[in-house]
Design a protein around this motif. Structure first.
Motif, PDB file in Angstrom:
ATOM      1  N   GLU A   2       0.828  -1.209   0.135  1.00 56.28           N
ATOM      2  CA  GLU A   2      -0.031  -0.119   0.192  1.00 56.28           C
ATOM      3  C   GLU A   2       0.963   1.100  -0.060  1.00 56.28           C
ATOM      4  OE1 GLU A   2      -3.731   0.035   2.363  1.00 56.28           O
ATOM      5  OE2 GLU A   2      -2.930   1.878   3.167  1.00 56.28           O
ATOM      6  N   SER A   4       0.780   5.752  -0.403  1.00 57.81           N
ATOM      7  CA  SER A   4       0.197   7.146  -0.687  1.00 57.81           C
ATOM      8  C   SER A   4       1.059   8.029  -1.131  1.00 57.81           C
ATOM      9  CB  SER A   4      -0.326   7.612   0.716  1.00 57.81           C
ATOM     10  OG  SER A   4      -1.114   6.635   1.403  1.00 57.81           O
ATOM     11  N   THR A  21       5.784   9.526  -3.722  1.00 56.95           N
ATOM     12  CA  THR A  21       5.272   9.031  -2.446  1.00 56.95           C
ATOM     13  C   THR A  21       5.904  10.203  -1.444  1.00 56.95           C
ATOM     14  OG1 THR A  21       7.124   7.988  -1.746  1.00 56.95           O
ATOM     15  CG2 THR A  21       5.300   6.826  -2.651  1.00 56.95           C
ATOM     16  N   ARG A  42      -4.085  13.450  -4.807  1.00 54.41           N
ATOM     17  CA  ARG A  42      -3.557  12.588  -3.849  1.00 54.41           C
ATOM     18  C   ARG A  42      -4.398  11.392  -3.733  1.00 54.41           C
ATOM     19  NH1 ARG A  42       0.750  12.901  -0.694  1.00 54.41           N
ATOM     20  NH2 ARG A  42      -0.342  12.125   0.857  1.00 54.41           N
ATOM     21  N   THR A  44      -4.258   6.731  -2.433  1.00 59.89           N
ATOM     22  CA  THR A  44      -3.598   5.693  -1.715  1.00 59.89           C
ATOM     23  C   THR A  44      -3.956   4.463  -2.716  1.00 59.89           C
ATOM     24  OG1 THR A  44      -4.150   6.637   0.320  1.00 59.89           O
ATOM     25  CG2 THR A  44      -3.796   4.265   0.173  1.00 59.89           C
ATOM     26  N   LYS A  46      -3.260   0.311  -3.652  1.00 63.13           N
ATOM     27  CA  LYS A  46      -2.619  -1.107  -3.436  1.00 63.13           C
ATOM     28  C   LYS A  46      -2.323  -1.651  -4.619  1.00 63.13           C
ATOM     29  CE  LYS A  46      -5.698  -1.592   0.692  1.00 63.13           C
ATOM     30  NZ  LYS A  46      -7.086  -2.387   1.156  1.00 63.13           N
TER      31      LYS A  46
END
Length: 70
Positions: A2, A4, A21, A42, A44, A46
């Motif tokens: 994961e 972000s 990141t 922005r 996040t 997986k």
């Protein structure tokens, strides 16, 4: 895995989507990406790191995106 960070569109060849990141690491995003993805967004995500992947853009480590949350 994961991650972000901030989405960036790289204008090279046919273009490439990347993720920068918070620690400054750059990843190249591959796989089906949502059409709503935008430069500066922005997110996040997986995904699965593809250490042996070859890329024309060569903007960072390649990650196969499985899921994106904004």
């Amino acid at each position: 895995m994961e991650l972000s960070g901030t989405v960036k569109y790289f204008q090279m060849g046919s273009g490439a989507w990347g993720l920068i990141t918070d620690d400054g690491t750059q990843y190249e995003l591959i796989g089906p990406l949502p059409p709503s993805l935008s430069d500066g967004q922005r997110i996040t995500l997986k995904g699965e790191l593809k250490p042996n992947a070859v890329s024309m853009a060569m903007i960072g480590k390649v990650i196969m995106v499985k899921e994106i949350e904004s």
